[in-house]
Design an enzyme around this catalytic site. Structure first.
Site, PDB file in Angstrom:
ATOM      1  N   ASP A 253       4.780   0.217   8.415  1.00  0.00           N
ATOM      2  CA  ASP A 253       6.127   1.116   7.579  1.00  0.00           C
ATOM      3  C   ASP A 253       5.754   1.357   6.067  1.00  0.00           C
ATOM      4  O   ASP A 253       4.593   1.247   6.017  1.00  0.00           O
ATOM      5  CB  ASP A 253       7.266   0.084   7.769  1.00  0.00           C
ATOM      6  N   ASP A 254       6.724   1.632   5.447  1.00  0.00           N
ATOM      7  CA  ASP A 254       6.494   2.323   4.215  1.00  0.00           C
ATOM      8  C   ASP A 254       5.600   1.287   3.152  1.00  0.00           C
ATOM      9  O   ASP A 254       5.633   0.072   3.202  1.00  0.00           O
ATOM     10  CB  ASP A 254       7.780   2.312   3.313  1.00  0.00           C
TER      11      ASP A 254
END
Length: 449
Positions: A253-254
């Site tokens: 994810d980020d």
């Protein structure tokens, strides 16, 4: 692991040139890490003194808790360093205490147990109103601290291993009762340093300072499989004076996401994230490299990200919010970004993220203003950018300057999509949408002419 560290040669060359330019232009490497001094601890104890066994099988929860109890109650002048020698130390989650250093020697691994049944629960964050994934409480982070001062996690690149696979499978199968645990979380704390350690396979977010101030994360390596759900790298939330530098992150994810609360709960809590510096971060993610939001209801302001290298990623820079979020996102500057093989170079969106419940206020519109993105270079970027504000809350003061995002060969979608946005563009290729005018027609980029 080898796959994640397989840089293309010209990426490495770019990094070296970038660091060299920084050194010769200023005489030294620019850093914000001085906001928290690294303290010397004259009092030192080893986890082995408390009966810990680093065989990867023995459960060492009692040893960690006993060692930290000793540090907390003896209160040695200048604090205490807890040394973790080489070995694999299996343990349940545990709390840190103020004025301590957790030091992982080279070859030391603190490994989370996969027994999820006995994992302690803590209350939901007040700025979220519930767990991020499930209503109610949340599982406590593997390494946790609340209301602390002067805490350091460092060493000789020892490893904190969350063994997150069991948690990822529970999420995929819909068997979670509560929100998964972060790997390292500090709440309501000040004077925190995390450096020279490897974090891998977090159950959920990796490093989460929330309601904190004066936090330094530097020289860390964070790794999780590309398909591991919600394994954000570093997520400062409702925090100020945060320095993130010189790190490699490859997760599911980020890589770095600045947050400040979720809808009506974040609005009510009312504490923004501010004065966040992100510098010399390299990595890969199926989602975003540098992100703001989408939970930004308490406000996010004064963020600087520079010298960022991204490859094999979904989005380069992603500023994201939604109806019902309220709050503000302002004075965000991202500069000196190199990206290769990225789906979308720049995305600023007002339609991202879900809601904690149906009590959010649809009239709580976010305020997005003063976003400066400059000195970007990208190759194999499928779409240059998308900037789509809200009809009743257009994004204003957007400045794009000296941006070159080179696309794929063959058929492709339009390079830019824009709506409900005003701002300016200077030296942008491919040329962006008509809503971004020349600087002579807008003051958004006045300082870059």
């Amino acid at each position: 692991m080898n796959r994640m560290f397989r840089f293309r040669p010209f990426v490495s060359i770019f990094l070296c040139c970038c660091f060299f330019w920084l050194r010769i232009s200023s005489g030294h490497l620019i850093t914000c890490s001085g906001i928290v001094p690294m303290r010397y601890r004259s009092d030192k104890v080893s986890i082995a003194d408390f009966g810990a066994v680093g065989d990867g099988k023995t459960l060492n929860t009692k040893a960690f808790r006993a060692a930290i109890f000793r540090i907390q109650h003896l209160r040695r002048r200048g604090g205490t360093l807890l040394y973790v020698p080489p070995g694999v130390y299996l343990t349940e989650s545990f709390n840190l205490t103020s004025h301590m250093t957790l030091y992982l020697a080279r070859g030391a691994v603190i490994r989370a147990t996969q027994d999820t049944w006995n994992w302690p629960l803590v209350a939901p964050l007040p700025s979220y109103g519930r767990g991020r994934e499930r209503p109610g409480g949340r599982y406590m982070s593997f390494i946790h601290g609340d209301g602390l001062r002067d805490v350091v996690i460092t060493g000789e690149n020892g490893t904190i291993d969350g063994q997150g696979g069991v948690w990822w499978n529970m999420w995929r199968q819909g068997n979670l009762q509560f929100t998964r645990p972060n790997l390292v979380e500090f709440m309501n704390s000040r004077g925190i340093i995390i450096s020279n350690v490897i974090l891998r396979d977090s159950p959920f977010w990796n490093i989460h300072p929330v309601y904190c101030s004066n936090v330094v994360v530097r020289y860390v390596t964070i790794m999780a499989p590309f398909d591991s759900p919600n394994t954000d790298g570093i997520d400062p939330g409702n925090s100020s004076n945060v320095c993130i530098e010189d790190s490699f992150i490859s997760t599911g994810d980020d890589l770095v996401a600045v947050k400040s609360g979720w809808d009506e709960y974040g609005i009510a809590y009312g504490r923004p994230s501010s004065h966040i510096t992100i510098r010399r971060v390299t990595g890969s993610s199926p989602f975003a490299g540098i992100a703001v939001g989408s939970e930004a209801s308490g406000g996010v302001e004064n963020v600087l990200a520079e010298n960022i290298v991204l490859y094999n990623s979904g989005i380069g820079v992603n500023i994201k919010t939604n109806i019902g979020r309220g709050g503000f996102i302002r004075n965000i500057t991202v500069t000196q970004v190199f990206m290769e093989n990225v789906r979308t170079g720049i995305k600023i969106a007002g339609d991202t993220g879900d809601h904690p419940d149906n009590r959010f206020n649809p009239n709580a519109l976010p305020y997005v203003k003063g976003i400066t993105l400059k000195n970007f270079w990208g190759v194999r970027v499928q779409q240059a950018g998308s900037i789509q504000g809200l009809k009743n809350a257009p994004f204003t003061g957007i400045c794009l300057s000296k941006i070159n995002l080179h696309g794929m060969t063959g058929p492709r979608s339009p390079p830019w999509k824009c709506s409900d946005v005003t701002g300016a563009a200077i030296e942008v290729s491919p040329w962006p949408c008509a809503q971004l005018t020349s600087p002579q027609q807008s003051d958004s980029c006045a300082s870059h002419i």
